[in-house]
Design a protein around this motif. Sequence first.
Motif, PDB file in Angstrom:
ATOM      1  N   GLN A  93       5.993 -13.166  -4.539  1.00  0.00           N
ATOM      2  CA  GLN A  93       5.111 -12.236  -5.237  1.00  0.00           C
ATOM      3  C   GLN A  93       5.774 -10.888  -5.514  1.00  0.00           C
ATOM      4  O   GLN A  93       5.238 -10.065  -6.251  1.00  0.00           O
ATOM      5  CB  GLN A  93       3.842 -12.019  -4.405  1.00  0.00           C
ATOM      6  N   ALA A  94       6.945 -10.668  -4.934  1.00  0.00           N
ATOM      7  CA  ALA A  94       7.709  -9.443  -5.160  1.00  0.00           C
ATOM      8  C   ALA A  94       9.169  -9.721  -4.845  1.00  0.00           C
ATOM      9  O   ALA A  94       9.475 -10.548  -3.986  1.00  0.00           O
ATOM     10  CB  ALA A  94       7.185  -8.296  -4.290  1.00  0.00           C
ATOM     11  N   PRO A  98       6.607  -7.466  -9.426  1.00  0.00           N
ATOM     12  CA  PRO A  98       6.933  -6.210  -8.740  1.00  0.00           C
ATOM     13  C   PRO A  98       8.350  -6.258  -8.151  1.00  0.00           C
ATOM     14  O   PRO A  98       8.752  -7.264  -7.554  1.00  0.00           O
ATOM     15  CB  PRO A  98       5.881  -6.121  -7.634  1.00  0.00           C
ATOM     16  N   THR A  99       9.089  -5.173  -8.322  1.00  0.00           N
ATOM     17  CA  THR A  99      10.450  -5.079  -7.785  1.00  0.00           C
ATOM     18  C   THR A  99      10.598  -3.797  -6.983  1.00  0.00           C
ATOM     19  O   THR A  99      10.038  -2.752  -7.346  1.00  0.00           O
ATOM     20  CB  THR A  99      11.505  -5.109  -8.909  1.00  0.00           C
ATOM     21  N   THR A 150       8.986  -0.760  -8.823  1.00  0.00           N
ATOM     22  CA  THR A 150       7.624  -0.539  -8.358  1.00  0.00           C
ATOM     23  C   THR A 150       7.590   0.438  -7.197  1.00  0.00           C
ATOM     24  O   THR A 150       6.631   1.210  -7.043  1.00  0.00           O
ATOM     25  CB  THR A 150       6.996  -1.879  -7.938  1.00  0.00           C
ATOM     26  N   THR A 188       4.885  -2.820  -0.135  1.00  0.00           N
ATOM     27  CA  THR A 188       4.604  -3.941  -1.043  1.00  0.00           C
ATOM     28  C   THR A 188       3.236  -4.549  -0.803  1.00  0.00           C
ATOM     29  O   THR A 188       2.670  -5.179  -1.704  1.00  0.00           O
ATOM     30  CB  THR A 188       5.651  -5.062  -0.879  1.00  0.00           C
ATOM     31  N   ARG A 246       2.889  -6.970   1.190  1.00  0.00           N
ATOM     32  CA  ARG A 246       3.174  -8.407   1.310  1.00  0.00           C
ATOM     33  C   ARG A 246       4.069  -8.660   2.510  1.00  0.00           C
ATOM     34  O   ARG A 246       4.831  -7.796   2.932  1.00  0.00           O
ATOM     35  CB  ARG A 246       3.839  -8.928   0.037  1.00  0.00           C
ATOM     36  N   LEU A 295       7.768 -12.379  -0.117  1.00  0.00           N
ATOM     37  CA  LEU A 295       8.864 -11.473  -0.448  1.00  0.00           C
ATOM     38  C   LEU A 295      10.155 -12.257  -0.645  1.00  0.00           C
ATOM     39  O   LEU A 295      10.508 -13.104   0.183  1.00  0.00           O
ATOM     40  CB  LEU A 295       9.066 -10.438   0.667  1.00  0.00           C
TER      41      LEU A 295
END
Length: 206
Positions: free
Chosen positions: A10-11, A110-111, A136, A161, A163, A168
């Motif tokens: 997700q990132a 997202p980064t 991000t 994040t 997360r 990740l």
Amino acid sequence: MSTSESVRPQAVVFDLGKVLLDFDYRIAARALAPQSRFGAEEFKLVLDQSPLLHRYESGEIGTTEFFTEVCRLTGYHGSPAEFRAAFGDIFAEIPPMIELQRQLRARRVPTFIFSNTNEIAVGHVRQRFPFFGGFTGYIFSHEVGCMKPGARIYEAIEAITGRTGADLLYLDDRAENIAAGAVRGWQTILHHDPAVTVPDVWRRLG
């Protein structure tokens, strides 16, 4: 495929040095040494992965104290502004990795940047390289007060994040840093070659 790799990240978390930007402290040493009692190779030993640099990048000392200590150790007699300019100007883009981040951003993935670094380097990179503004979020060791692979800086990435675990995907060129992420259940890529890393990222994102 491992269990974690079956989860779509997700990132994506990027190390900075040797992943997005190459760097070489010999550049700084060659620029600074003429105003000191050291040759370039001796000066480089003071800067490059030295105990003094680790104190600076862990937030134990600030920029003024770092500069003062470099002057004491080397006899450097240039101005603080000259030192900052030379010490910061050691970076060069790694284009395929910067393009990877650009494409991830375009796809709304997202980064984050996750780096053992210092205030001078961050200021220089922010000013010099436009891609740096496109993430991000950012976690820097000198701000957290902890360097990778210490647990606290990994906790900071999870906090920013929102997360954890396999959500990740983490890219770093140092095995010990990757190992610390893997222990937390993160998906990891030990980066050496963009030709290998970039396809692996897209494979995991599906």
